[in-house]
Design a protein around this motif. Structure first.
Motif, mmCIF file in Angstrom:
data_model
loop_
_atom_site.group_PDB
_atom_site.id
_atom_site.type_symbol
_atom_site.label_atom_id
_atom_site.label_comp_id
_atom_site.label_asym_id
_atom_site.label_seq_id
_atom_site.Cartn_x
_atom_site.Cartn_y
_atom_site.Cartn_z
ATOM 1 N N GLY A 24 0.826 -1.209 0.000
ATOM 2 C CA GLY A 24 0.000 0.000 0.000
ATOM 3 C C GLY A 24 0.861 1.259 0.000
ATOM 4 N N PHE A 25 0.306 2.360 0.496
ATOM 5 C CA PHE A 25 1.002 3.637 0.532
ATOM 6 C C PHE A 25 2.353 3.548 1.252
ATOM 7 C CE2 PHE A 25 -2.921 5.621 -0.801
ATOM 8 C CZ PHE A 25 -2.501 6.807 -1.394
ATOM 9 N N VAL A 26 2.432 2.679 2.231
ATOM 10 C CA VAL A 26 3.672 2.560 2.996
ATOM 11 C C VAL A 26 4.583 1.504 2.383
ATOM 12 C CG1 VAL A 26 4.680 2.002 5.237
ATOM 13 C CG2 VAL A 26 2.548 3.321 5.115
ATOM 14 N N GLY A 27 4.054 0.281 2.247
ATOM 15 C CA GLY A 27 4.891 -0.839 1.836
ATOM 16 C C GLY A 27 5.512 -0.657 0.456
ATOM 17 N N ALA A 28 4.738 -0.124 -0.487
ATOM 18 C CA ALA A 28 5.261 0.046 -1.847
ATOM 19 C C ALA A 28 6.509 0.922 -1.822
ATOM 20 C CB ALA A 28 4.182 0.670 -2.748
ATOM 21 N N VAL A 29 6.417 2.028 -1.115
ATOM 22 C CA VAL A 29 7.550 2.955 -1.085
ATOM 23 C C VAL A 29 8.670 2.407 -0.206
ATOM 24 C CG1 VAL A 29 8.242 5.307 -0.493
ATOM 25 C CG2 VAL A 29 6.095 4.908 -1.697
ATOM 26 N N MET A 30 8.292 1.729 0.879
ATOM 27 C CA MET A 30 9.297 1.092 1.727
ATOM 28 C C MET A 30 10.129 0.101 0.903
ATOM 29 S SD MET A 30 10.405 1.004 4.885
ATOM 30 C CE MET A 30 11.429 -0.080 5.896
ATOM 31 N N SER A 31 9.467 -0.636 0.010
ATOM 32 C CA SER A 31 10.202 -1.648 -0.756
ATOM 33 C C SER A 31 11.265 -1.013 -1.653
ATOM 34 C CB SER A 31 9.236 -2.528 -1.559
ATOM 35 O OG SER A 31 8.624 -1.770 -2.593
ATOM 36 N N VAL A 32 10.968 0.165 -2.245
ATOM 37 C CA VAL A 32 12.011 0.791 -3.079
ATOM 38 C C VAL A 32 13.088 1.452 -2.227
ATOM 39 C CG1 VAL A 32 10.541 1.087 -5.105
ATOM 40 C CG2 VAL A 32 10.752 2.987 -3.481
ATOM 41 N N VAL A 33 12.728 1.897 -1.032
ATOM 42 C CA VAL A 33 13.753 2.455 -0.129
ATOM 43 C C VAL A 33 14.716 1.349 0.303
ATOM 44 C CG1 VAL A 33 14.135 3.450 2.164
ATOM 45 C CG2 VAL A 33 12.370 4.413 0.670
ATOM 46 N N VAL A 34 14.164 0.168 0.626
ATOM 47 C CA VAL A 34 15.033 -0.941 1.045
ATOM 48 C C VAL A 34 15.872 -1.420 -0.140
ATOM 49 C CG1 VAL A 34 15.102 -3.270 2.020
ATOM 50 C CG2 VAL A 34 13.417 -1.633 2.868
ATOM 51 N N ALA A 35 15.289 -1.416 -1.323
ATOM 52 C CA ALA A 35 16.041 -1.828 -2.513
ATOM 53 C C ALA A 35 17.174 -0.847 -2.833
ATOM 54 C CB ALA A 35 15.100 -1.956 -3.710
ATOM 55 N N ASN A 36 17.072 0.366 -2.268
ATOM 56 C CA ASN A 36 18.132 1.370 -2.431
ATOM 57 C C ASN A 36 18.715 1.736 -1.066
ATOM 58 O OD1 ASN A 36 18.024 2.301 -5.430
ATOM 59 N ND2 ASN A 36 15.882 2.130 -4.782
ATOM 60 N N ALA A 37 18.899 0.717 -0.227
ATOM 61 C CA ALA A 37 19.404 0.946 1.128
ATOM 62 C C ALA A 37 20.735 1.685 1.069
ATOM 63 C CB ALA A 37 19.555 -0.377 1.862
ATOM 64 N N LEU A 38 21.012 2.417 2.144
ATOM 65 C CA LEU A 38 22.178 3.300 2.154
ATOM 66 C C LEU A 38 23.486 2.528 2.283
ATOM 67 C CD1 LEU A 38 20.595 5.845 4.654
ATOM 68 C CD2 LEU A 38 20.966 6.240 2.215
ATOM 69 N N THR A 39 23.488 1.478 3.112
ATOM 70 C CA THR A 39 24.759 0.831 3.443
ATOM 71 C C THR A 39 24.728 -0.683 3.245
ATOM 72 O OG1 THR A 39 24.079 0.594 5.742
ATOM 73 C CG2 THR A 39 25.300 2.595 5.175
ATOM 74 N N GLU A 40 23.746 -1.162 2.481
ATOM 75 C CA GLU A 40 23.654 -2.608 2.291
ATOM 76 C C GLU A 40 22.972 -2.838 0.947
ATOM 77 O OE1 GLU A 40 24.272 -5.686 4.776
ATOM 78 O OE2 GLU A 40 24.394 -6.034 2.625
ATOM 79 N N GLU A 41 23.230 -3.964 0.355
ATOM 80 C CA GLU A 41 22.547 -4.300 -0.894
ATOM 81 C C GLU A 41 21.606 -5.466 -0.619
ATOM 82 O OE1 GLU A 41 22.892 -2.309 -3.502
ATOM 83 O OE2 GLU A 41 21.493 -3.523 -4.672
ATOM 84 N N TYR A 42 20.315 -5.199 -0.678
ATOM 85 C CA TYR A 42 19.326 -6.239 -0.369
ATOM 86 C C TYR A 42 18.656 -6.763 -1.642
ATOM 87 C CZ TYR A 42 19.358 -4.534 4.510
ATOM 88 O OH TYR A 42 19.716 -4.172 5.781
ATOM 89 N N ALA A 43 18.175 -7.996 -1.541
ATOM 90 C CA ALA A 43 17.205 -8.501 -2.525
ATOM 91 C C ALA A 43 15.832 -8.305 -1.895
ATOM 92 C CB ALA A 43 17.457 -9.980 -2.785
ATOM 93 N N VAL A 44 14.982 -7.512 -2.553
ATOM 94 C CA VAL A 44 13.719 -7.125 -1.936
ATOM 95 C C VAL A 44 12.536 -7.771 -2.652
ATOM 96 C CG1 VAL A 44 12.236 -5.183 -1.293
ATOM 97 C CG2 VAL A 44 14.739 -4.918 -1.260
ATOM 98 N N ILE A 45 11.680 -8.395 -1.870
ATOM 99 C CA ILE A 45 10.458 -8.978 -2.431
ATOM 100 C C ILE A 45 9.255 -8.299 -1.783
ATOM 101 C CG2 ILE A 45 9.127 -11.100 -2.814
ATOM 102 C CD1 ILE A 45 11.761 -12.674 -2.447
ATOM 103 N N GLY A 46 8.450 -7.669 -2.597
ATOM 104 C CA GLY A 46 7.208 -7.086 -2.090
ATOM 105 C C GLY A 46 6.092 -8.101 -2.232
ATOM 106 N N VAL A 47 5.312 -8.276 -1.190
ATOM 107 C CA VAL A 47 4.251 -9.285 -1.241
ATOM 108 C C VAL A 47 2.910 -8.672 -0.824
ATOM 109 C CG1 VAL A 47 4.844 -10.117 1.088
ATOM 110 C CG2 VAL A 47 3.550 -11.614 -0.435
ATOM 111 N N ASP A 48 1.894 -9.057 -1.539
ATOM 112 C CA ASP A 48 0.549 -8.619 -1.149
ATOM 113 C C ASP A 48 -0.436 -9.725 -1.510
ATOM 114 O OD1 ASP A 48 -1.616 -7.052 -0.272
ATOM 115 O OD2 ASP A 48 -0.588 -5.222 -0.906
#
Lengths: 513, 513
Positions: free
Chosen positions: A59-83
């Motif tokens: 939603g409004f939070v998770g969608a944007v959170m997922s791109v923030v985590v995918a562009n984390a500042l100090t780590e490279e994550y593999a991000v899966i958004g689920v709904d």
């Protein structure tokens, strides 16, 4: 372990249910069996070595959170958004994977972050709960609603909190997650939820699978996501509090948050237990809701006493201790202030078995819910039965300036009151093309609407484009005599004076009602 | 024109009534006839050419206002302080003229200002209303009380506003004042008072004497006087709003205020009518009272959920919009927050004939009034019937840190509850030698009290001398096991930890109740 799930029910029988993208109208048939296992494993292969973060809820939070985590500042994550594969959500999963971000935002960083993730290939969307089994971190961003029963005038009659959806989401995790993963709840929950609801469910799920129940880490850290021009900043550059159910949970939550938030400028605050952070969020919002309700009460008084409450509040706000006093307005909208005081009060009674809830905080919601009705009442007082047939232009539909968010917008009750009174209503909002809750297309060209003679023009949302807009004011002045009704105090004293050369102008709370 | 008045009734019949100085015990017989005409005329002779300012009321506000006006920044005034020849006030008039200021203050400027005025000879005190007839400016600083009926637990049961004393004071002015004088009301009044009460009374008095009713100037500008180390600054260096019943009143009020306030740094704000400034004052105080009440509600929840509300509020206050959130505490005291929301609600119903008052603001007062009872309830929960006979030391009696002001102090209800429960109570307050409302001498040497073994030590007022006081903490640690009960959050986490090595420590709102 099952890697498929049945789609949610409540859909048209016989036909295959579809989920439509409200932005384009494109329809996506919802499959009856979901199996993204191969896709997920392929995604992980391409992102080998990266810790896997699953964001639950897009939603409004998770969608944007997922791109923030995918562009984390100090780590490279593999991000899966689920709904869920539901009518409301399935299209989001499809468009994310097609290369389009499902949230339109005035913050250019949202698109930028999404495109970066697309480029890197470290963002996938799915509705297959299999993803929980591969997650190192699961961020919970699903919504938790309050069921409110309101009367015609918006008056709160009763409410309840149904935790069944939230519990099901926790079971989906508990039945699959690794025994040493971190579950970080960001959802605004009734205080007590992590301790009394989340932890037992997750541990039960682990136990059922013969896993250790000691290694799991559960933390809580509420978000303060603000859709609008500072969407991304409201995650990356903002203060956060966090907590955990034990020391290792606290440490893991902190370590994860440090990778996505600029903690050098916005230091994290650790609170002593999850009840504390859960309470902090609803306390913050209840405080704000109650301060708005307080000004509503005084707006009525100001009107009776011929007092300009804007002028008065301006004078009071000069004192630093009173600098956050609210201004009068049409009401409170959005997802938080309209429900969080109730979440808290419900928790006090139901999770902590207290004799009493939080009556003052509940009253705040009650008063705020009725604000649009107060705004409407003035028109009834002015026009009586002649309100029927009046041509009304409403400027702004969303609940917040410069945002296209119509969730629980107070404009809705005002709109419904006017409709019921027989008004002929035109709607404008530069940020809302389609008003989902009312199933209405919204005109985007305000000048076009101002070409038709109106009887009443109502300012409902304080969008920047309505402020100091000389062209709009000239068009309004060009109309035959009418009423300009400013429910949000957007017009300056000069503008009011100028409009009054021809029209009647009334501002809610300015004492001229 | 009569230059004498009868003394107030309600005094011992037969004997001559006296007014005692509570600071020294010295008694002043109150004469049955007051005639200071000669004294006033002599004073004016010595201050020839100076505009005459009469300050009506010599309480916490008027006494200090009179020395501020006598030391005005840009004008030299002849100042006459006037009060009633009553038991409570007559001694003040006598001591001012004897050369002693009637208010003891931690602000050295108070004494300095008084001595300067004494040196210049431009300050006189009287109870002869003749003074109004020589005034160019009359500043109204009398009090206007709310009559509250409360139950045992402090619960507000009913209240009323009796304007008769205030009206009598206005008649005393109206029957004597010059037709072109400025009447500046500083008293916190129910909104509507200047327009609906003061103006008609003054004009009637002028008319009765065959004077013009058009020349009189009536303004309103509420004070924000804070007894304490910034007593003088709270007048001279502080924002002010003002208003008048017409343009010449506004101009005169502004001109006068400019001579006593540093308006270069603290600009004045003009509001559009007297209702507005009257409302601003009670709105400010209601806002504060309600925000305190809000935290009371959440304190109870925090206790049930094991949440440290101090920690939570600290975290929330990092957001600038929430920086004035209150902390939990023992309650609200003083002259303003305990009554102003009621003044406003009363005015809405009685002066503006509205159907409803201000229920949310009234509830704030109701909740706050009960706070000391909540604090007491914890002790009942902990000790039950064994509370009887417990030796209790209460640290602080006044309602505010570093001030000897006991008016409506919340400590009083806690004290009464403990007394009724059979506790043996010792009281300490470095700023209160004599507790007027309870007719009690207060011990000044805290160490002496700490030599006797106590069962319960309660922190009631956050005086600086109780903070980081190593000697006091060592003395408390030197006592046999006891309960330290911090109702105001004065103890630091380190101090709590250190005290807990020996004693039980409980802090209201810290979740350990």
């Amino acid at each position: 372990m099952s890697t498929s799930c049945n789609t949610s029910s409540g859909l048209v029988k016989g036909d295959q249910p579809v989920s439509a993208n409200p932005l384009t109208g494109k329809q996506y048939p919802i499959p009856t069996k979901i199996d993204d296992r191969d896709k997920i494993e392929q995604f992980l292969q391409l992102n080998q070595g990266k810790p896997v973060v699953v964001v639950q809820g897009l939603g409004f939070v998770g969608a944007v959170m997922s791109v923030v985590v995918a562009n984390a500042l100090t780590e490279e994550y593999a991000v899966i958004g689920v709904d869920l594969p539901s009518e409301a959500s399935y299209w989001k999963i499809q468009v994310i994977n097609e290369g389009v971000f499902p949230v339109v935002s005035s913050d250019p960083k949202v698109e930028e972050f999404y495109n970066k993730a697309k480029g890197k290939g470290n963002l996938l969307a799915t509705c297959d709960p299999f993803c929980y089994s591969v997650a190192d971190v699961i961020v919970v961003d699903i919504s938790l609603d309050v069921q409110k029963e309101s009367g015609d005038a918006g008056k709160l009659q009763s409410y309840d909190v149904d935790l069944s959806g939230f519990k099901a989401a926790m079971r989906a995790i508990g039945d699959r997650c690794k025994e040493d993963s971190l579950l970080l709840v960001e959802t605004t929950v009734p205080p007590g939820t992590c301790e009394k609801v989340v932890t037992p469910i997750i541990r039960a799920g682990l136990e059922k699978r013969g896993k250790s129940t000691d290694k799991i880490m559960i933390g809580h850290s509420y978000e303060r996501v603000m859709p609008g021009p500072e969407y991304i900043n409201s995650i990356q550059n903002f203060y956060r509090v966090f907590s955990g159910i034990d020391e290792k949970s606290e440490a893991a939550a902190e370590a994860f948050l440090r990778t996505i938030i600029r903690t050098d400028e916005y230091p994290l605050t650790k609170l002593k237990n999850t009840n504390s952070t859960e309470m902090a969020k609803v306390l913050e919002n209840s405080y704000r809701a109650m301060n708005i309700a307080f000004i509503v009460e005084w707006s009525r008084f100001a009107e009776e006493a011929g007092v300009d409450l804007y002028e008065v509040v301006d004078a009071i706000r000069m004192r630093p201790t009173h600098s956050n006093m609210m201004f009068p307005g049409i009401g409170v909208g959005g997802y938080c202030l309209t429900k969080d005081p109730l979440l808290a009060s419900w928790a006090k009674k139901n999770l902590f078995e207290s004799d009493s809830g939080l009556p003052q905080s509940e009253t705040g919601v009650e008063i705020n819910d009725q604000m649009p009705k107060f705004a409407f009442d003035y028109l009834v007082k002015r026009y009586g039965k002649n309100l029927s047939g009046k041509k009304v232009l409403m400027l702004g539909v969303s609940y917040r300036s410069d945002v296209g968010d119509t969730r629980y917008t107070p404009v809705e009750l005002l709109y419904e009151c006017l409709k019921q009174a027989g008004c002929v209503i035109s709607l404008h909002d530069p940020y809302v093309q389609f008003w989902e809750e009312q199933n209405l297309d919204i005109e985007q060209d305000v000048q076009k609407l101002l070409e038709n003679q109106q009887d009443i023009i109502i300012y409902c949302t304080s969008h920047s484009s309505y402020k100091d807009n000389v062209q709009m004011l000239e068009s309004i002045k060009g109309q035959g005599q009418l009423l300009v009704y400013d429910t949000i105090g957007i017009l300056s004293v000069e503008e009011i004076t100028s409009l009054r050369e021809k029209h009647a102008v009334v501002v809610l709370g300015r004492g001229d009602i």
